[in-house]
Enzyme design. Structure first.
Site, mmCIF file in Angstrom:
data_model
loop_
_atom_site.group_PDB
_atom_site.id
_atom_site.type_symbol
_atom_site.label_atom_id
_atom_site.label_comp_id
_atom_site.label_asym_id
_atom_site.label_seq_id
_atom_site.Cartn_x
_atom_site.Cartn_y
_atom_site.Cartn_z
ATOM 1 N N HIS A 151 49.663 49.335 -39.516
ATOM 2 C CA HIS A 151 49.415 50.789 -39.590
ATOM 3 C C HIS A 151 49.478 51.324 -38.147
ATOM 4 C CE1 HIS A 151 47.992 54.559 -41.039
ATOM 5 N NE2 HIS A 151 46.728 54.275 -41.326
ATOM 6 N N HIS A 160 58.729 51.470 -43.539
ATOM 7 C CA HIS A 160 57.644 52.344 -43.965
ATOM 8 C C HIS A 160 57.407 52.141 -45.451
ATOM 9 C CE1 HIS A 160 55.214 55.954 -44.561
ATOM 10 N NE2 HIS A 160 55.002 55.876 -43.262
ATOM 11 N N ASP A 211 56.108 55.300 -34.825
ATOM 12 C CA ASP A 211 55.581 54.482 -33.732
ATOM 13 C C ASP A 211 56.674 53.988 -32.782
ATOM 14 O OD1 ASP A 211 52.896 54.596 -34.614
ATOM 15 O OD2 ASP A 211 53.390 53.189 -36.199
HETATM 16 C C1 LIG Z 1 55.299 49.471 -42.807
HETATM 17 C C2 LIG Z 1 55.459 48.253 -43.669
HETATM 18 C C3 LIG Z 1 54.105 47.513 -43.776
HETATM 19 C C4 LIG Z 1 55.927 48.674 -45.047
HETATM 20 O O1 LIG Z 1 55.854 47.519 -45.822
HETATM 21 P P1 LIG Z 1 56.399 47.449 -47.314
HETATM 22 O O2 LIG Z 1 56.347 48.783 -47.961
HETATM 23 O O3 LIG Z 1 55.675 46.359 -47.979
HETATM 24 O O4 LIG Z 1 57.913 47.070 -47.002
HETATM 25 P P2 LIG Z 1 59.047 46.803 -48.094
HETATM 26 O O5 LIG Z 1 58.460 46.218 -49.328
HETATM 27 O O6 LIG Z 1 59.868 48.000 -48.277
HETATM 28 O O7 LIG Z 1 59.934 45.714 -47.334
HETATM 29 C C5 LIG Z 1 61.166 45.311 -47.872
HETATM 30 C C6 LIG Z 1 61.705 44.151 -47.084
HETATM 31 O O8 LIG Z 1 61.960 44.579 -45.752
HETATM 32 C C7 LIG Z 1 61.285 43.747 -44.831
HETATM 33 N N1 LIG Z 1 60.780 44.560 -43.743
HETATM 34 C C8 LIG Z 1 60.111 45.756 -43.845
HETATM 35 N N2 LIG Z 1 59.784 46.182 -42.632
HETATM 36 C C9 LIG Z 1 60.246 45.262 -41.760
HETATM 37 C C10 LIG Z 1 60.183 45.159 -40.351
HETATM 38 N N3 LIG Z 1 59.577 46.087 -39.629
HETATM 39 N N4 LIG Z 1 60.757 44.092 -39.761
HETATM 40 C C11 LIG Z 1 61.354 43.150 -40.496
HETATM 41 N N5 LIG Z 1 61.436 43.194 -41.834
HETATM 42 C C12 LIG Z 1 60.880 44.241 -42.459
HETATM 43 C C13 LIG Z 1 60.121 43.173 -45.620
HETATM 44 O O9 LIG Z 1 59.655 41.960 -45.051
HETATM 45 C C14 LIG Z 1 60.754 42.959 -46.972
HETATM 46 O O10 LIG Z 1 61.535 41.803 -46.921
HETATM 47 P P3 LIG Z 1 61.640 40.829 -48.226
HETATM 48 O O11 LIG Z 1 62.186 41.702 -49.318
HETATM 49 O O12 LIG Z 1 62.545 39.741 -47.773
HETATM 50 O O13 LIG Z 1 60.241 40.372 -48.498
HETATM 51 C C15 LIG Z 1 56.508 47.298 -43.066
HETATM 52 O O14 LIG Z 1 57.733 47.985 -42.989
HETATM 53 C C16 LIG Z 1 56.093 46.780 -41.707
HETATM 54 O O15 LIG Z 1 55.306 45.829 -41.639
HETATM 55 N N6 LIG Z 1 56.613 47.387 -40.611
HETATM 56 C C17 LIG Z 1 56.219 46.986 -39.276
HETATM 57 C C18 LIG Z 1 54.885 47.567 -38.887
HETATM 58 C C19 LIG Z 1 54.954 49.036 -38.609
HETATM 59 O O16 LIG Z 1 55.823 49.506 -37.894
HETATM 60 N N7 LIG Z 1 53.979 49.760 -39.144
HETATM 61 C C20 LIG Z 1 53.858 51.194 -38.963
HETATM 62 C C21 LIG Z 1 54.159 51.897 -40.238
HETATM 63 S S1 LIG Z 1 54.192 53.656 -40.015
#
Ligand SMILES: CC(C)(COP(=O)(O)OP(=O)(O)OC[C@H]1O[C@@H](n2cnc3c(N)ncnc32)[C@H](O)[C@@H]1OP(=O)(O)O)[C@@H](O)C(=O)NCCC(=O)NCCS
Length: 384
Positions: free
Chosen positions: A231, A270, A321
């Site tokens: 987050h 996201h 971010d």
């Molecule tokens: C924000 C976040 C938690 C959303 O998670 P989520 O809704 O569960 O993501 P999704 O289910 O759409 O992800 C789909 C796929 O993309 C991958 N993915 C998503 N964000 C990713 C990232 N930043 N880096 C690498 N892979 C990523 C996931 O691991 C998933 O892979 P899989 O299908 O092989 O398991 C995730 O994108 C993340 O951890 N981002 C990095 C942290 C961040 O920047 N947070 C600030 C958010 S505003």
């Protein structure tokens, strides 16, 4: 295995669940847009101060000049250095994370507030003003004590953004507080961070509020949720990553290697936006402008190369971010204070949601699908 409901009905992470109504903001991933009380965030960023946006989030309408003057006068009257808060902050370990200091500061403020808790808008407005005045002071004090510097007193004649920069960096000619363009780009980041519907920290504040607990408790919990790297903590990890890569020409190889090893790249992806974050274009403009003024070509190249590598590999787009991290770095903030900045901005959204939750409350208490052992009898100790 217990079998009351099929496991397919369990929505892990509340993925896609609509938990309640809100009139505070609307996230529209299909059109890649975000509105606060009906105004596009880009429109607010270009035309309003942070205080106007704060007023809007609380009251539902933008203020007239007269309303804004009164709002600012009241808010700035809370900018008094509290000796208790000063000694508390100076008593905390200098190697703890600054988010722990923010969380502790809010909890402490709750013990000191002479106003008896009443779950109504006037009381929540009072707490909101108190937090918006005291938290920038707490953060600035924390930065400066770690640098062995004295406190810079708040200035009731300055807006939130300028006052914060001046308390952190002082008022010398080379301080960002002395550069109106830096102040404005920083203020834009606060507007972009101010609100984002039912994200994890806002939802936390609403869960706590739904038990009819007090506002300081709700904000203390929200800060705990915001701290996590999935987050709010991501803006710090973005910069740690960029500093680790160091050479923009290595960015593509670094990203590919991280993805090969199934690592998350912070600042990308996201839960709601799947085609890109509506706040990124505005923040990216401010980041590029800051880079122009502060010799930041290296970080622009890093930004572009990381983004290009991610896009080519999996199409996952940056979130707010990603440009905010290097923008705060160029302003001179220590990296582990990026998320505390997010806290200060998000107090606006959290408190608006707390008002909404109180005004139409229903205890938030979801169910779970049990998957532990079947019911069994306790075996006496000497037979286990
Ligand atoms: C924000 C976040 C938690 C959303 O998670 P989520 O809704 O569960 O993501 P999704 O289910 O759409 O992800 C789909 C796929 O993309 C991958 N993915 C998503 N964000 C990713 C990232 N930043 N880096 C690498 N892979 C990523 C996931 O691991 C998933 O892979 P899989 O299908 O092989 O398991 C995730 O994108 C993340 O951890 N981002 C990095 C942290 C961040 O920047 N947070 C600030 C958010 S505003």
């Amino acid at each position: 295995m217990s079998t009351t409901t099929p496991a397919s009905e369990v929505r892990k992470g509340l993925y896609g669940v609509i938990a309640d109504y809100t009139s505070v903001s609307k996230v529209m991933p299909e059109t890649n847009s975000l509105t606060y009380r009906g105004y596009a965030v880009q429109d607010l960023v270009e035309n309003c101060s942070f205080e106007e946006v704060f007023y809007l989030l609380w009251n539902g309408e933008l203020p007239t000049q007269d309303q804004l003057t009164k709002f600012n006068k009241r808010g700035r009257s809370y900018r008094k250095l509290d000796p208790g808060l000063i000694s508390l902050i100076h008593s905390l370990p200098t190697d703890c994370h600054p988010m722990d200091v923010m969380r502790t500061a809010v909890s402490y403020m709750g013990t000191k507030d002479p106003e008896h808790f009443t779950p109504d808008k006037e009381h929540i407005t009072h707490v909101g003003h108190n937090l918006l005045a005291q938290l920038p002071m707490a953060m600035a004090m924390d930065i400066r004590r770690r640098q062995g510097k004295d406190i810079v007193a708040p200035d009731p004649n300055k807006g939130v953004a300028e006052n914060l920069l001046s308390m952190v960096f002082g008022n010398e000619e080379d301080s960002p507080a002395s550069n109106p363009e830096d102040v404005r780009d920083f203020e834009k980041s606060l507007i972009l961070y101010a609100e984002h519907s039912f994200n994890a920290s806002t939802f936390t504040s609403r869960v706590i509020t739904s038990t009819r607990s007090d506002v300081y408790s709700a904000i203390t919990g929200a800060i705990g949720a915001l701290k996590g790297p999935l987050h709010g903590g991501a803006n710090e990890f973005v910069m740690h990553t960029m500093l680790e890569i160091d050479d923009p020409n290595q960015a593509e190889a670094w990203v590919n290697d991280a993805l090969d090893n199934k690592k998350l790249i912070m600042g990308f992806g996201h839960r709601v936006y799947k085609k890109g974050d509506s706040r990124v274009p505005s923040m990216e403009r401010s980041f590029r402008a800051l880079a122009e003024r502060h010799d930041g070509a290296k970080w622009v190249a890093m930004y572009e190369n990381m983004q290009g590598a991610m896009d080519a590999r999996n199409g996952i787009q940056p979130n707010l971010d990603f440009p905010a991290g290097p923008a705060y770095y160029l302003l001179g903030f220590p990296v582990d204070f990026f998320t505390p900045l997010f806290v200060i901005a998000r107090v606006a959204g959290w408190t608006a949601h707390i008002v909404e939750q109180y005004e139409n409350n229903s205890l938030i208490r979801p169910l779970s699908e049990y998957n532990g052992p079947e019911q069994r009898h306790v075996v006496p100790m000497d037979q286990r």
